[in-house]
Scaffold this motif. Structure first.
Motif, mmCIF file in Angstrom:
data_model
loop_
_atom_site.group_PDB
_atom_site.id
_atom_site.type_symbol
_atom_site.label_atom_id
_atom_site.label_comp_id
_atom_site.label_asym_id
_atom_site.label_seq_id
_atom_site.Cartn_x
_atom_site.Cartn_y
_atom_site.Cartn_z
ATOM 1 N N GLY A 152 -3.813 0.513 4.599
ATOM 2 C CA GLY A 152 -3.624 1.870 5.100
ATOM 3 C C GLY A 152 -3.757 2.933 4.032
ATOM 4 N N GLY A 153 -3.519 2.536 2.768
ATOM 5 C CA GLY A 153 -3.601 3.502 1.687
ATOM 6 C C GLY A 153 -3.785 2.813 0.348
ATOM 7 N N VAL A 154 -4.265 3.574 -0.624
ATOM 8 C CA VAL A 154 -4.518 3.052 -1.969
ATOM 9 C C VAL A 154 -4.095 4.105 -2.984
ATOM 10 C CG1 VAL A 154 -6.207 2.013 -3.535
ATOM 11 C CG2 VAL A 154 -6.562 1.855 -1.050
ATOM 12 N N CYS A 155 -3.329 3.694 -4.000
ATOM 13 C CA CYS A 155 -2.927 4.633 -5.050
ATOM 14 C C CYS A 155 -3.579 4.251 -6.375
ATOM 15 C CB CYS A 155 -1.412 4.690 -5.194
ATOM 16 S SG CYS A 155 -0.592 3.102 -5.430
ATOM 17 N N GLY A 156 -3.801 5.258 -7.214
ATOM 18 C CA GLY A 156 -4.490 5.048 -8.471
ATOM 19 C C GLY A 156 -3.544 4.935 -9.652
ATOM 20 N N GLN A 157 -4.133 4.812 -10.822
ATOM 21 C CA GLN A 157 -3.389 4.627 -12.067
ATOM 22 C C GLN A 157 -3.394 5.912 -12.877
ATOM 23 O OE1 GLN A 157 -3.583 1.000 -14.634
ATOM 24 N NE2 GLN A 157 -4.765 2.298 -15.999
ATOM 25 N N TYR A 180 4.612 0.472 -18.019
ATOM 26 C CA TYR A 180 5.593 -0.459 -17.448
ATOM 27 C C TYR A 180 5.588 -0.367 -15.927
ATOM 28 C CZ TYR A 180 10.342 -1.708 -15.865
ATOM 29 O OH TYR A 180 11.424 -2.211 -15.184
ATOM 30 N N ASP A 181 5.613 0.858 -15.414
ATOM 31 C CA ASP A 181 5.669 1.062 -13.973
ATOM 32 C C ASP A 181 4.422 0.504 -13.289
ATOM 33 O OD1 ASP A 181 7.276 2.613 -11.811
ATOM 34 O OD2 ASP A 181 5.213 3.264 -11.478
ATOM 35 N N GLN A 182 3.277 0.675 -13.912
ATOM 36 C CA GLN A 182 2.037 0.223 -13.291
ATOM 37 C C GLN A 182 1.823 -1.273 -13.456
ATOM 38 O OE1 GLN A 182 -0.071 4.576 -13.385
ATOM 39 N NE2 GLN A 182 -0.286 3.268 -15.137
ATOM 40 N N PHE A 235 -2.344 -0.820 -4.952
ATOM 41 C CA PHE A 235 -2.512 -0.165 -6.248
ATOM 42 C C PHE A 235 -3.863 -0.571 -6.803
ATOM 43 C CE2 PHE A 235 -1.902 -0.602 -10.963
ATOM 44 C CZ PHE A 235 -1.912 0.754 -11.246
ATOM 45 N N GLU A 236 -4.676 0.418 -7.194
ATOM 46 C CA GLU A 236 -6.015 0.159 -7.730
ATOM 47 C C GLU A 236 -6.103 0.690 -9.161
ATOM 48 O OE1 GLU A 236 -9.012 -0.881 -9.027
ATOM 49 O OE2 GLU A 236 -9.100 -1.507 -6.916
ATOM 50 N N PRO A 237 -6.033 -0.201 -10.172
ATOM 51 C CA PRO A 237 -6.024 0.261 -11.564
ATOM 52 C C PRO A 237 -7.342 0.881 -12.024
ATOM 53 C CG PRO A 237 -6.120 -2.137 -11.455
ATOM 54 C CD PRO A 237 -5.881 -1.661 -10.066
ATOM 55 N N ASN A 238 -8.431 0.662 -11.283
ATOM 56 C CA ASN A 238 -9.709 1.257 -11.672
ATOM 57 C C ASN A 238 -9.903 2.667 -11.110
ATOM 58 O OD1 ASN A 238 -10.759 -0.923 -13.233
ATOM 59 N ND2 ASN A 238 -11.099 -2.036 -11.332
#
Length: 381
Positions: A152-157, A180-182, A235-238
């Motif tokens: 439903g959703g994606v968050c970035g870094q 740390y959080d990521q 969560f999408e680190p890229n």
């Protein structure tokens, strides 16, 4: 006093270390979510709420227009929330038919986002702060997950840097915190998904995007609507962005107090998400990542006071008391003197103390019924 000391010690250990260790262990037992190859780029609406962002809004718009979208149709909605500078005029000067600029009276970010959402026509809404410059590949990295109907959703870094260009200071310490959080978010991805988004950049399916409740943290309130609907928040680190943190202790304190007050209100408004029978792993993650962490100031005070009462009842209690007094003395000195914060241990101590004092003050503001609606971005100075 022994009971209070050890209860506080165990709770703090769980919050700072134990949760992460358990999370990483459990996440390794779960497969990494797969991304379908045959995805069709959706239409995208970028939504940027801005207040007095004349210094950065032109760069933000050019940065957004330059992102690779793999053929996605992109529109950008800029909402100026009663800006007293040239935010709206500068936005209009970036001549591109994909940009729409709305000017409102000063009503707060929640209302600004609500008005912006009314003008969004995309299948996916990308929310991004005006001062958050996005790295190449960010948009594609966000959008590819929407090929999976369970997402439903994606968050970035976010990467944080200090404004003084030095290796110490509040920017250095906050950067460590975000790393740390990521790292937690990466592990959470495999279990219940990311707990919530961070406002610098995140994307949500249009059907879940709605105006957040005033006085709440908009990124949390908006992003967890996907979870409430039974979808995953990833969560999408890229999908990366870099923000500059002010070295002004007073400015950072104000921002963090306001954030803490609004975060408590947001969490209580979504208390049903803490139900593990309904939300499974996500409920445990939300409890540990958000609720327990926000109770840390209480347990830090209890640990300190009970420790002082136990001095003389064994070498361990004496050692812990000396260690705590030394740590807080270093933190207070560093908060008072910016040159001391260039010493990295002092920088970490000062950031730790400031963050937890702000959490405590924010909780008391929430408990008293104070509501922060109007927001002013924290800047250097």
């Amino acid at each position: 006093m022994n009971y209070i000391f050890w209860l506080s010690m165990i709770t703090l250990f769980y919050s700072f270390v134990g949760y992460g260790l358990i999370l990483i262990l459990l996440s390794r037992l779960r497969p990494t979510p797969q991304i379908p190859d045959n995805w069709v780029p959706p239409k995208v609406s970028f939504l940027i709420a801005a207040y007095n962002e004349a210094a950065v809004i032109s760069d933000k718009l050019h940065n957004t227009l330059g992102l690779d979208s793999l053929g996605s149709e992109v529109e950008i909605i800029v909402v100026s929330d009663g800006s007293s500078d040239d935010t709206a005029e500068i936005s209009r000067s970036v001549e591109d038919p994909r940009i729409t600029v709305l000017e409102l009276g000063r009503s707060g970010k929640a209302a600004a986002l609500g008005k912006g959402l009314e003008r969004c026509t995309g299948d996916v809404i990308v929310f991004s702060d005006a001062n958050a410059m996005l790295a190449d590949g960010t948009l594609v990295a966000l959008l590819r997950h929407f090929a999976n109907p369970e997402v439903g959703g994606v968050c970035g870094q976010i990467t944080v840097e200090g404004s003084n260009g030095k290796t110490g200071g509040l920017g250095f310490s906050e950067g460590l915190f975000w790393k740390y959080d990521q790292a937690l978010k990466l592990a959470e991805n495999r279990l219940g998904g990311a707990v919530s988004a961070q406002g610098s950049v995140y994307a949500l399916r249009r059907e879940f995007a709605a105006e957040p409740q005033a006085g709440c943290t908009d990124d949390f309130m908006i992003s967890v609507r996907a979870v409430s609907a039974g979808k995953r928040l990833l969560f999408e680190p890229n999908a990366r962005t870099t923000e500059i943190v002010t070295e002004s202790v007073s400015g950072e304190m104000r921002r963090r107090v306001r954030s803490s007050e609004r975060a408590w209100r947001s969490l209580m408004a979504n208390a049903d998400l803490l139900n593990p029978f309904k939300h499974g792993w996500y409920a445990w993650q939300l409890f540990s990542h958000k609720l327990v962490r926000r109770l840390n100031p209480l347990f830090l005070v209890l640990l300190f006071l009970s420790n002082l009462a136990l001095i003389g009842q064994g070498w361990f209690y004496t050692f812990m008391a000396v260690a705590q007094v030394t740590f807080y003395a270093l933190a207070i000195t560093a908060l008072a003197k910016s040159e001391v914060r260039r010493f990295k241990p002092a920088s970490i101590a000062s950031f730790f103390l400031m963050a937890h004092v702000a959490m405590a003050v924010g909780f008391f503001r929430y408990a008293r019924g104070n509501t922060s609606v109007i927001w002013t971005p924290s800047r250097e100075g």
